[in-house]
Motif scaffolding. Structure first.
Motif, mmCIF file in Angstrom:
data_model
loop_
_atom_site.group_PDB
_atom_site.id
_atom_site.type_symbol
_atom_site.label_atom_id
_atom_site.label_comp_id
_atom_site.label_asym_id
_atom_site.label_seq_id
_atom_site.Cartn_x
_atom_site.Cartn_y
_atom_site.Cartn_z
ATOM 1 N N ASP A 53 -1.860 -23.584 -8.079
ATOM 2 C CA ASP A 53 -1.863 -23.100 -6.697
ATOM 3 C C ASP A 53 -3.268 -22.815 -6.169
ATOM 4 O OD1 ASP A 53 0.856 -23.297 -6.646
ATOM 5 O OD2 ASP A 53 1.231 -21.172 -7.064
ATOM 6 N N ASN A 54 -4.230 -22.605 -7.072
ATOM 7 C CA ASN A 54 -5.611 -22.360 -6.665
ATOM 8 C C ASN A 54 -6.459 -23.629 -6.681
ATOM 9 O OD1 ASN A 54 -5.413 -19.445 -6.351
ATOM 10 N ND2 ASN A 54 -5.173 -19.389 -8.572
ATOM 11 N N GLY A 55 -5.821 -24.763 -6.935
ATOM 12 C CA GLY A 55 -6.562 -26.017 -6.972
ATOM 13 C C GLY A 55 -7.262 -26.289 -8.282
ATOM 14 N N VAL A 56 -7.053 -25.449 -9.290
ATOM 15 C CA VAL A 56 -7.726 -25.626 -10.582
ATOM 16 C C VAL A 56 -7.067 -26.776 -11.341
ATOM 17 C CG1 VAL A 56 -8.263 -24.553 -12.801
ATOM 18 C CG2 VAL A 56 -8.384 -23.203 -10.691
ATOM 19 N N PRO A 57 -7.863 -27.754 -11.822
ATOM 20 C CA PRO A 57 -7.269 -28.879 -12.549
ATOM 21 C C PRO A 57 -6.939 -28.524 -13.999
ATOM 22 C CG PRO A 57 -9.628 -29.208 -12.327
ATOM 23 C CD PRO A 57 -9.304 -27.948 -11.577
ATOM 24 N N HIS A 58 -5.766 -28.971 -14.431
ATOM 25 C CA HIS A 58 -5.332 -28.871 -15.829
ATOM 26 C C HIS A 58 -5.206 -30.303 -16.338
ATOM 27 C CE1 HIS A 58 -4.087 -24.532 -15.452
ATOM 28 N NE2 HIS A 58 -4.172 -24.896 -14.183
ATOM 29 N N PRO A 278 -21.403 -24.759 -2.780
ATOM 30 C CA PRO A 278 -20.296 -24.383 -3.658
ATOM 31 C C PRO A 278 -20.734 -23.499 -4.823
ATOM 32 C CG PRO A 278 -21.005 -26.601 -4.170
ATOM 33 C CD PRO A 278 -21.800 -26.172 -2.966
ATOM 34 N N SER A 279 -19.741 -23.021 -5.554
ATOM 35 C CA SER A 279 -19.982 -22.139 -6.689
ATOM 36 C C SER A 279 -20.750 -22.854 -7.793
ATOM 37 C CB SER A 279 -18.634 -21.654 -7.241
ATOM 38 O OG SER A 279 -18.812 -21.031 -8.500
ATOM 39 N N ARG A 280 -21.438 -22.066 -8.610
ATOM 40 C CA ARG A 280 -22.120 -22.634 -9.770
ATOM 41 C C ARG A 280 -21.138 -23.016 -10.870
ATOM 42 N NH1 ARG A 280 -27.404 -21.678 -10.139
ATOM 43 N NH2 ARG A 280 -27.217 -23.391 -11.626
ATOM 44 N N TRP A 281 -19.937 -22.475 -10.814
ATOM 45 C CA TRP A 281 -18.950 -22.708 -11.873
ATOM 46 C C TRP A 281 -17.829 -23.615 -11.377
ATOM 47 C CZ3 TRP A 281 -20.614 -21.212 -16.422
ATOM 48 C CH2 TRP A 281 -21.468 -20.112 -16.516
ATOM 49 N N TYR A 282 -17.157 -24.242 -12.344
ATOM 50 C CA TYR A 282 -16.009 -25.098 -12.050
ATOM 51 C C TYR A 282 -14.903 -24.725 -13.033
ATOM 52 C CZ TYR A 282 -13.298 -29.352 -11.146
ATOM 53 O OH TYR A 282 -12.311 -30.239 -10.792
ATOM 54 N N MET A 283 -13.826 -24.135 -12.507
ATOM 55 C CA MET A 283 -12.720 -23.716 -13.362
ATOM 56 C C MET A 283 -11.891 -24.930 -13.768
ATOM 57 S SD MET A 283 -11.472 -20.199 -11.494
ATOM 58 C CE MET A 283 -10.206 -19.930 -12.725
ATOM 59 N N VAL A 284 -11.515 -25.000 -15.058
ATOM 60 C CA VAL A 284 -10.783 -26.166 -15.549
ATOM 61 C C VAL A 284 -10.063 -25.812 -16.844
ATOM 62 C CG1 VAL A 284 -12.715 -27.083 -16.922
ATOM 63 C CG2 VAL A 284 -11.007 -28.669 -15.969
ATOM 64 N N HIS A 285 -8.990 -26.552 -17.118
ATOM 65 C CA HIS A 285 -8.222 -26.428 -18.361
ATOM 66 C C HIS A 285 -8.216 -27.796 -19.032
ATOM 67 C CE1 HIS A 285 -3.922 -26.203 -20.243
ATOM 68 N NE2 HIS A 285 -4.852 -26.053 -21.164
ATOM 69 N N LEU A 286 -8.631 -27.855 -20.293
ATOM 70 C CA LEU A 286 -8.720 -29.107 -21.040
ATOM 71 C C LEU A 286 -7.727 -29.091 -22.192
ATOM 72 C CD1 LEU A 286 -12.616 -29.494 -21.296
ATOM 73 C CD2 LEU A 286 -11.080 -30.387 -19.523
ATOM 74 N N ASN A 292 -7.315 -27.004 -26.665
ATOM 75 C CA ASN A 292 -6.483 -26.454 -25.596
ATOM 76 C C ASN A 292 -7.229 -25.233 -25.071
ATOM 77 O OD1 ASN A 292 -4.458 -25.852 -23.813
ATOM 78 N ND2 ASN A 292 -3.108 -24.920 -25.333
ATOM 79 N N ALA A 293 -8.229 -25.495 -24.223
ATOM 80 C CA ALA A 293 -9.152 -24.458 -23.788
ATOM 81 C C ALA A 293 -9.253 -24.453 -22.273
ATOM 82 C CB ALA A 293 -10.538 -24.691 -24.398
ATOM 83 N N ALA A 294 -9.561 -23.291 -21.731
ATOM 84 C CA ALA A 294 -9.722 -23.140 -20.279
ATOM 85 C C ALA A 294 -10.882 -22.204 -20.008
ATOM 86 C CB ALA A 294 -8.441 -22.613 -19.643
ATOM 87 N N GLY A 295 -11.405 -22.307 -18.799
ATOM 88 C CA GLY A 295 -12.500 -21.412 -18.427
ATOM 89 C C GLY A 295 -13.400 -22.051 -17.407
ATOM 90 N N PHE A 296 -14.701 -21.891 -17.608
ATOM 91 C CA PHE A 296 -15.686 -22.218 -16.585
ATOM 92 C C PHE A 296 -16.681 -23.239 -17.105
ATOM 93 C CE2 PHE A 296 -13.928 -18.109 -15.810
ATOM 94 C CZ PHE A 296 -13.791 -18.029 -14.430
ATOM 95 N N ALA A 297 -16.719 -24.389 -16.449
ATOM 96 C CA ALA A 297 -17.715 -25.417 -16.727
ATOM 97 C C ALA A 297 -18.803 -25.356 -15.660
ATOM 98 C CB ALA A 297 -17.065 -26.802 -16.735
ATOM 99 N N ILE A 298 -19.941 -25.976 -15.956
ATOM 100 C CA ILE A 298 -21.016 -26.146 -14.979
ATOM 101 C C ILE A 298 -20.963 -27.590 -14.508
ATOM 102 C CG2 ILE A 298 -23.512 -26.161 -14.626
ATOM 103 C CD1 ILE A 298 -23.674 -24.077 -16.909
ATOM 104 N N PRO A 299 -20.798 -27.846 -13.214
ATOM 105 C CA PRO A 299 -20.772 -29.232 -12.736
ATOM 106 C C PRO A 299 -22.001 -30.006 -13.211
ATOM 107 C CG PRO A 299 -20.073 -27.767 -10.990
ATOM 108 C CD PRO A 299 -20.564 -26.892 -12.103
ATOM 109 N N GLY A 300 -21.745 -31.091 -13.927
ATOM 110 C CA GLY A 300 -22.824 -31.885 -14.500
ATOM 111 C C GLY A 300 -22.932 -31.764 -15.996
ATOM 112 N N THR A 301 -22.203 -30.814 -16.608
ATOM 113 C CA THR A 301 -22.224 -30.655 -18.063
ATOM 114 C C THR A 301 -20.796 -30.726 -18.595
ATOM 115 O OG1 THR A 301 -22.151 -28.239 -17.894
ATOM 116 C CG2 THR A 301 -24.319 -29.272 -18.033
ATOM 117 N N PRO A 302 -20.552 -31.512 -19.639
ATOM 118 C CA PRO A 302 -19.179 -31.801 -20.082
ATOM 119 C C PRO A 302 -18.630 -30.795 -21.086
ATOM 120 C CG PRO A 302 -20.728 -33.172 -21.276
ATOM 121 C CD PRO A 302 -21.549 -32.346 -20.335
ATOM 122 N N ALA A 303 -18.425 -29.562 -20.657
ATOM 123 C CA ALA A 303 -17.906 -28.553 -21.581
ATOM 124 C C ALA A 303 -17.469 -27.320 -20.820
ATOM 125 C CB ALA A 303 -18.979 -28.165 -22.600
ATOM 126 N N ILE A 304 -16.596 -26.545 -21.441
ATOM 127 C CA ILE A 304 -16.299 -25.197 -20.956
ATOM 128 C C ILE A 304 -17.345 -24.274 -21.568
ATOM 129 C CG2 ILE A 304 -14.659 -23.295 -21.088
ATOM 130 C CD1 ILE A 304 -12.435 -25.446 -21.019
#
Length: 742
Positions: A53-58, A278-286, A292-304
């Protein structure tokens, strides 16, 4: 005539409507596709991306290549402009789209060498990390290649198209975050300049030690911290498996189940960064086999970077380690391209970079490299005024495989796996706090922390002797299941004075950590709601410390004039809560700004004073030290011959300046002197300085409470107060009673 005017008005109205419709269509067209199916060449198996509902990708994938490809694709869907901007920034190519206004920015990034460093690091990465970076950039580039008619509006406004990403760009972006959290760049050359002007003793009072009774993260006289239980666990695992394991201003804290209402550990984190849109962080669930991890990535870096999985969670703050040194380079009198390093004459390497400039001629930049790093006089505000050449040594120039570190951190399930993962994280220095489902909590300092030749690290180095290596990971401060049942960091000093290595002199003032500890030491069982309240806490221990020293002078003025009497009433009744609606908070922070100028600007000079207050932590620390050590010589105004001013003179003058400033800004009715009327935050877009575009792309201004010295942080520039620039860039709380949720 009337018909012509009416027709003209109708025409103008029609044009406005058409423009609005076209603009709206352009905006809508660039929004990410969140339903249906996309066919993608190169995926090995099907991938599912759900948006909550918040637009966060899983993201659900069946293998690593597809997972990181899809992460890159999803970030490009949401943040393509941000990705393009940061890619151009680290590669020194902003002027290609923005013209000559950003040439100095490009010269800065090319001189520091983000592109150069990234290329050197990438060739040394593990194959595992290279595969992750390639898949991630392929995902970004697939979106670019297939959505040419749906780019975000910024590309239309600037009339250009994004270029493909390279895996090396991921390294450069991660180094950008490390650079942003590096602070000695702003401090060390100024410290050297003021040491020449004022003497080393006075300069040390401005830049030197962190007062010994201010809180540390861990306390020990040894380099190793609580390692016996870790070694026992390692031995147990080795016995079972026949093998051994190989190897950012902010708040975080973690409590064990002994202090929590749920009976399980709870962890909280809120990194303080520049607040932008935009924000410095990108919320995502991988989700894929093994992760099976979720949290905050930095756009441009491939990790939580900060987050949790079903077994552990972790948070990060900036160690504030001194990761930069300036080496004053001694050049050969007969050959200026030669310099002395470690007792040997070496030859500088010269490289030429070309900056493309939109609408102008390309600019060629000559960069001279030494064993210490690049010569930076041309890009440093203090270095520009120096006759001697100055080279920059930065830990970010060193090799580290941070992609691999976070790849394994995202998949870790125990304290040992966690420590082995963060062992590989080197820049910036990070305070990791940890919790797991088994009830364990821990702290680990990680990163490159230089071991220097004998010198005072707060000042430029003139010895010509390079670093002697870095503190071994096994000797970095660490703690596991401490008896006090909690661990907390707030950019304060990491280890006590008995620790055998120098880490930094750049710690934040102790107010935030004092308040966090005060709350955590209460005899109660903490809940998630309690942690939410803590993250929003705005009580200032610094105000509590300073107010008794400055109120007597306000009382003197209150006995003379009505406006000061009202000010005194507000301050006398203040509970040190820096709330947005607080009049006392507005008065206090305005006073502090004037007090700094009235106390230090005469000795430092206007230009150097402006540079000194750029790093606000120094100002708050120094004022505490002035009172705690009675360094009252700072109150004498050196510009008044024959007079010796006292602390009372400086404080009285600052109260008078405060009344004048607030009356001119907010009027004479003091009930309207709310803190959030002058302390506001605007989440600024990169293009938001232009008034018309700014109204569209900026968010704010919005009223805000808090300040430099409150848990709910609201940093503002002491050079140009009081609009908030830095604050909580995200907030996370994880209760291990519900693993996998936050």
């Amino acid at each position: 005539m009337k018909k012509m005017i009416a027709a003209f008005i109708i025409l103008v109205f029609a044009l406005v409507v058409v423009t609005m419709v076209v603009s709206y269509y352009k905006f809508r067209k660039s929004l990410p596709k969140t339903t249906g199916e996309i066919k993608v060449e190169g995926l090995r198996e099907n991938v599912e991306i759900y948006r909550d509902d918040n637009g966060v990708p899983h993201i659900y994938a069946q293998n690593d290549d597809d997972l990181y490809f899809s992460l890159g694709f999803a970030i490009a869907q949401d943040r393509l402009w941000q990705l393009e901007l940061v890619r151009r920034l680290v590669n020194g190519r902003l002027s290609e789209i923005l013209g000559d206004t950003t040439v100095s920015v490009d010269e800065f990034f090319l001189t520091i060498g983000f592109k150069r460093i990234a290329g050197e690091i990438y060739v040394q990465l593990s194959e595992e990390s290279k595969a992750v970076a390639r898949a991630y950039t392929q995902g970004i580039n697939h979106f670019i290649d297939t959505h040419g008619d749906k780019y975000p509006v910024e590309f239309m406004l600037l009339n250009f198209e994004p270029e493909p990403w390279r895996p090396e760009d991921c390294i450069a972006v991660s180094r950008l975050m490390a650079w942003e959290l590096s602070l000695a760049w702003y401090v060390e050359l100024l410290a050297g300049k003021l040491a020449d002007k004022l003497g080393r003793t006075r300069a040390n009072e401005l830049f030197g030690d962190y007062w010994s009774d201010w809180p540390n993260i861990v306390n020990s006289k040894l380099g190793r911290f609580d390692l016996d239980p870790i070694r026992k666990l390692q031995e147990q695992i080795a016995g079972l498996t026949g093998s051994t394991l190989s190897g950012q201003g902010s708040n975080n804290w973690v409590i064990s189940g002994a202090k929590s209402a749920s009976g399980k550990p709870i962890l909280a984190n809120d990194p303080h960064l520049v607040l932008a849109n935009p924000s410095r962080w990108y919320m995502v669930h991988l989700n894929a086999p093994g992760i099976n991890a979720a949290g905050f990535a930095i756009p441009g870096t491939p990790a939580i970077v900060i987050g949790f999985n079903q077994r552990i969670s972790w948070g990060i703050t900036n160690v504030m380690n001194d990761d930069v040194d300036f080496f004053v380079v001694r050049t050969n009198r007969y050959d200026s391209t030669k310099y002395l390093a470690n007792g040997t004459w070496e030859k500088m390497t010269a490289i030429i970079e070309t900056i493309p400039v939109k609408g102008g001629e390309p600019k060629r930049v000559a960069i001279h490299l030494t064993k210490f790093g690049p010569i930076v006089n041309a890009i440093h505000p203090v270095g520009k005024k120096m006759e001697e050449r100055v080279a920059l040594r930065w830990t970010g120039q060193e090799f580290s495989d941070d992609i691999r570190a976070f790849y394994h951190l995202n998949r870790s399930g125990s304290w040992l796996e966690f420590r082995e993962s963060v062992r590989g994280f080197k820049a910036p220095g990070a305070n990791f706090v940890y919790e797991d489902v088994d009830g364990n909590i821990g702290y680990q300092c990680s990163g490159y922390i230089p071991i220097r030749a004998s010198r005072s690290a707060a000042f430029p180095d003139r010895s010509g002797r390079d670093w002697r290596g870095f503190i071994p990971f096994e000797e970095l401060p660490s703690s596991y299941n401490p008896t006090r049942a909690f661990l907390a960091t707030a950019n304060n000093r990491v280890a006590s004075t008995g620790y055998p290595y120098y880490i930094s002199h750049l710690w934040e003032p102790p107010s935030r950590i004092m308040r966090i500890r005060e709350l955590l030491e209460r005899d109660k069982a903490f809940s998630v709601d309690d942690f939410k309240a803590m993250q929003m806490d705005v009580r200032s221990p610094f105000a509590e410390f300073l107010l008794p020293h400055i109120l007597p002078e306000l009382k003197i003025l209150a006995d003379r004039a009505e406006n000061f009497r009202r000010m005194y009433q507000f301050m006398q009744g203040w509970e040190m809560q820096v709330r947005g609606e607080s009049v006392a908070a507005a008065i206090f922070h305005t006073f502090f700004s004037n007090f700094l100028r009235n106390t230090f600007a005469d000795e430092l000079g206007e230009d150097d004073f402006e540079e000194y207050v750029r790093f606000a932590a120094l100002s708050y620390r120094t004022v505490r030290k002035v009172y705690e050590r009675r360094l009252f010589h700072w109150f004498d105004d050196v510009n008044t011959e024959g007079n010796t001013e006292t602390e009372e003179n400086s404080v009285l003058r600052s109260w008078q300046d405060t009344a004048h400033e607030l009356e001119s800004k907010l009027g004479i009715d003091q009930i309207k002197w709310r803190w959030d009327l002058i302390h506001r935050v605007t989440f600024k877009h990169f293009m938001g300085k232009q008034p018309m575009i700014g109204r569209l792309l900026n968010v704010g201004p919005l009223p805000m409470g808090g300040g430099h010295t409150t848990i709910n942080n609201g940093n503002y520039s002491l050079k140009d107060p009081y609009d908030c620039m830095v604050g909580p860039s995200m907030r996370m709380i994880v209760d291990m009673a519900q693993p996998g949720r936050a």
